[in-house]
Design an enzyme around this catalytic site. Structure first.
Site, short mmCIF file in Angstrom:
data_model
loop_
_atom_site.label_atom_id
_atom_site.label_comp_id
_atom_site.label_asym_id
_atom_site.label_seq_id
_atom_site.Cartn_x
_atom_site.Cartn_y
_atom_site.Cartn_z
N ASP A 192 25.05 -35.51 100.19
CA ASP A 192 25.16 -36.94 99.88
C ASP A 192 23.74 -37.49 100.12
O ASP A 192 22.77 -36.71 100.09
CB ASP A 192 26.22 -37.63 100.77
CG ASP A 192 26.60 -39.02 100.27
OD1 ASP A 192 27.37 -39.12 99.30
OD2 ASP A 192 26.10 -40.03 100.82
N LYS A 213 34.32 -37.00 105.15
CA LYS A 213 32.89 -37.34 105.02
C LYS A 213 32.26 -37.17 106.38
O LYS A 213 32.92 -37.31 107.42
CB LYS A 213 32.73 -38.80 104.56
CG LYS A 213 31.40 -39.09 103.93
CD LYS A 213 31.44 -38.76 102.46
CE LYS A 213 30.10 -38.89 101.79
NZ LYS A 213 30.22 -38.83 100.31
P1 NDP Z 1 19.73 -39.09 97.39
O1 NDP Z 1 19.40 -39.02 98.83
O2 NDP Z 1 19.40 -37.94 96.52
O3 NDP Z 1 19.09 -40.39 96.74
C1 NDP Z 1 19.37 -41.66 97.25
C2 NDP Z 1 18.55 -42.67 96.49
O4 NDP Z 1 18.97 -43.98 96.82
C3 NDP Z 1 17.08 -42.61 96.85
O5 NDP Z 1 16.33 -43.02 95.75
C4 NDP Z 1 16.98 -43.60 98.00
O6 NDP Z 1 15.69 -44.14 98.20
C5 NDP Z 1 17.93 -44.67 97.54
N1 NDP Z 1 18.52 -45.35 98.70
C6 NDP Z 1 19.28 -44.78 99.66
N2 NDP Z 1 19.63 -45.67 100.59
C7 NDP Z 1 19.06 -46.82 100.20
C8 NDP Z 1 19.06 -48.11 100.75
N3 NDP Z 1 19.72 -48.40 101.89
N4 NDP Z 1 18.38 -49.08 100.07
C9 NDP Z 1 17.73 -48.78 98.91
N5 NDP Z 1 17.68 -47.57 98.36
C10 NDP Z 1 18.35 -46.61 98.98
O7 NDP Z 1 21.31 -39.39 97.33
P2 NDP Z 1 22.32 -39.19 96.12
O8 NDP Z 1 21.66 -39.44 94.84
O9 NDP Z 1 23.04 -37.93 96.35
O10 NDP Z 1 23.37 -40.37 96.42
C11 NDP Z 1 23.25 -41.66 95.85
C12 NDP Z 1 24.60 -42.35 95.87
O11 NDP Z 1 25.53 -41.57 95.11
C13 NDP Z 1 25.24 -42.52 97.25
O12 NDP Z 1 26.01 -43.70 97.25
C14 NDP Z 1 26.18 -41.31 97.34
O13 NDP Z 1 27.23 -41.53 98.25
C15 NDP Z 1 26.68 -41.26 95.91
N6 NDP Z 1 27.24 -39.99 95.46
C16 NDP Z 1 26.54 -38.81 95.56
C17 NDP Z 1 27.10 -37.64 95.10
C18 NDP Z 1 26.37 -36.36 95.11
O14 NDP Z 1 26.90 -35.38 94.59
N7 NDP Z 1 25.16 -36.28 95.64
C19 NDP Z 1 28.46 -37.61 94.55
C20 NDP Z 1 29.07 -38.89 94.42
C21 NDP Z 1 28.47 -40.03 94.89
P3 NDP Z 1 14.78 -43.60 99.41
O15 NDP Z 1 14.33 -42.24 98.98
O16 NDP Z 1 13.67 -44.57 99.55
O17 NDP Z 1 15.68 -43.56 100.62
O1 2IT Z 2 30.55 -38.89 97.39
C1 2IT Z 2 30.76 -37.72 96.95
O2 2IT Z 2 31.73 -37.50 96.20
C2 2IT Z 2 29.84 -36.67 97.32
N1 2IT Z 2 28.86 -36.93 98.02
C3 2IT Z 2 30.10 -35.26 96.89
C4 2IT Z 2 31.09 -34.60 97.78
C5 2IT Z 2 31.32 -33.13 97.54
O3 2IT Z 2 32.06 -32.56 98.36
O4 2IT Z 2 30.79 -32.55 96.59
#
Ligand code: NDP
Ligand code: 2IT
Length: 450
Positions: free
Chosen positions: A164, A124
């Site tokens: 992420d 990561k």
């Molecule tokens: P994005 O940046 O697309 O979206 C994040 C969302 O969460 C936004 O709505 C953001 O609001 C909100 N957010 C982030 N930090 C905070 C905080 N500290 N307090 C409140 N709201 C918060 O990220 P993803 O959707 O990609 O990721 C979301 C979660 O999913 C994370 O935990 C990530 O690690 C996990 N994840 C993502 C994957 C992926 O493929 N993208 C795969 C597996 C897990 P704002 O816009 O106001 O910051």
């Molecule tokens: O938390 C996760 O699994 C991710 N943000 C996706 C990682 C990836 O390599 O697609």
């Protein structure tokens, strides 16, 4: 030697890393019975080795904003474990990024990636850079500066980053362009690429879709389905958007979404059209969620930093899908969810539920899935993108989606089987940790003391 000794060692060695310690404690507690059955794993110190990054890179990122001001950020890549494949895991750009946050994410990624069945190690990275409010040019300049250093440490056979929080299609584009320029080669060094330049169909949708496929598998165990279920979703980014989309596809009703300002409660349900508005708001206009409430005349609740719980989790629902960030569901929230008769909580985010909250849910019979199982569809589809890149081929949406469905089903079965074998039937947390651990432990055992 006991699990407590190992946890004490982790605390001693990483004194200022609460998130990493939390993730470590959860895994150590789950897998200790496996070590007791396999004393050779203890002698080889496999768990201690997994808890120490193979390599951790920290670097300065200096860039110029549109007005010519100089900014200094911190960049990182944690290369946690490469026993079963090249390091693989996302990049997070958010002001809250610290070594502790990235180490917890890289550690979880080891087990998640093992569960997918695709050969990928755990890693990561990211930066404390805040993309919010920055122009496209500023984000590009930051990405170029960040990759200027990261490019020395990654390659399509060594370490393959992806998105992420704060890193989506736009950032992956700038990062990929910078890498290609520096290395003078076109390879699949990043996943989540654009469809026209090596990206896989369905990667954008994969984490959210996979989460709901996983929940559907869990509900089927109880002869139920997501159809007609009321669902709470937090976040409004990549994972939340496609979780909501799949809930709608399968006939469920998603009633909430949130960002760091607060949450909307749309009791009538987020429809396809409303979701399109939300996607445009968040992905193109990069606006705030309150606009949704203003447009559709539904409730908006501002996030109150003084609150000791999140009122989003006090809304009555059947299923809850935290899809924003770590530790967004605490003990109080879990009690509220239980009080309202919640049936299932599926983690879309990584470690969104505190250990105490997880215990409350499980003790009250709520079906609970840890992110390392239920959000694995994202990295699994990244793995499918890597495979397509190696093969020089491109699969259709239907083909990738069918593989995703199969992978989530397989992870679900793997978790249940491991949980049963270790006397915790139906416990997805224990099952995911044990199954992921065993796969990596056996590979490390075979590869000697390295
Ligand atoms: P994005 O940046 O697309 O979206 C994040 C969302 O969460 C936004 O709505 C953001 O609001 C909100 N957010 C982030 N930090 C905070 C905080 N500290 N307090 C409140 N709201 C918060 O990220 P993803 O959707 O990609 O990721 C979301 C979660 O999913 C994370 O935990 C990530 O690690 C996990 N994840 C993502 C994957 C992926 O493929 N993208 C795969 C597996 C897990 P704002 O816009 O106001 O910051
Ligand atoms: O938390 C996760 O699994 C991710 N943000 C996706 C990682 C990836 O390599 O697609």
């Amino acid at each position: 030697m006991s699990g407590h000794d190992i946890l004490d060692l982790v605390k001693q060695r990483n004194p200022n890393e609460p998130e990493f310690i939390q993730a470590a404690e959860e895994v150590i507690t789950s897998v200790w019975p496996v070590l007791e059955r396999n004393p050779e794993f203890i002698r080889l110190r496999l768990l201690e080795r997994m808890l120490e990054p193979e390599r951790q890179i920290s670097f300065r990122v200096t860039w110029l904003d549109d007005k010519g001001n100089v900014h200094v950020n911190r960049g990182y890549r944690v290369q946690m474990n490469s026993a079963i494949g090249p390091y693989k895991g996302g990049l997070r750009f958010h002001p809250s990024v610290t070594p502790s946050v990235l180490k917890f994410l890289a550690f979880e990624q080891i087990f998640k990636n093992a569960l997918t069945g695709i050969p990928m190690g755990g890693g990561k990275g990211g930066s404390d850079f805040n993309p919010k409010g920055k122009s496209d040019d500023e984000v590009m300049k930051f990405c170029q500066a960040f990759m200027g250093e990261l490019a020395r440490h990654i390659s399509h056979r060594l370490d393959v980053p992806a998105g992420d929080i704060g890193v989506g299609g736009r950032e992956i584009g700038y990062l990929f362009g910078a890498y290609k320029k520096i290395k003078n080669e076109f390879t699949g060094v990043l996943t989540g690429k654009g469809i026209g330049w090596g990206g896989s169909l369905i990667r954008t949708e994969a984490t959210g879709y996979g989460l709901i496929y996983f929940a559907e598998n869990m509900l089927q165990e109880k002869k139920e389905s997501i159809k007609d279920k009321t669902c709470l979703v937090s976040g409004s980014g990549n994972v939340a958007q496609y979780a909501i989309e799949k809930i709608i596809h399968l006939g469920g009703k998603a009633v909430t979404a949130s960002d760091s300002d607060g949450f909307i409660y749309d009791a009538a349900g987020i429809t396809k059209d409303k979701l399109e508005f939300l996607k445009d708001l968040k992905n193109n206009r990069r606006g705030r969620i309150k606009e949704y409430a203003d447009k559709y005349k539904c409730e908006f609740h501002a996030l109150d930093a003084k609150h000791d719980h999140n009122p989003l989790w006090s809304i009555k629902a059947d299923c809850a899908f935290p899809c924003a960030t770590q530790n967004e569901v605490n003990e109080k929230d879990a009690n509220n969810l239980v009080k309202n008769g919640l049936k299932l909580l599926g983690e879309g985010a990584n470690m969104p539920t505190t250990i105490d909250a997880i215990n409350i849910l499980i003790d009250h019979g709520v079906m609970y899935s840890p992110g390392k199982a239920s959000n694995a569809g994202g990295v699994a589809t990244s793995g499918l993108e890597m495979t397509q890149n190696y093969m020089g081929t491109k699969w259709t949406s239907e083909e990738v989606d069918a593989r995703l469905v199969g992978i989530m089903k397989n992870i679900h079965q793997t978790c249940l089987a491991a949980a049963k074998e270790y006397g915790k039937p139906g416990n997805y947390l224990v099952g995911a940790n044990i199954a992921g651990f065993l796969k990596v432990a056996k590979a490390m055992q075979a590869q000697g003391v390295v």
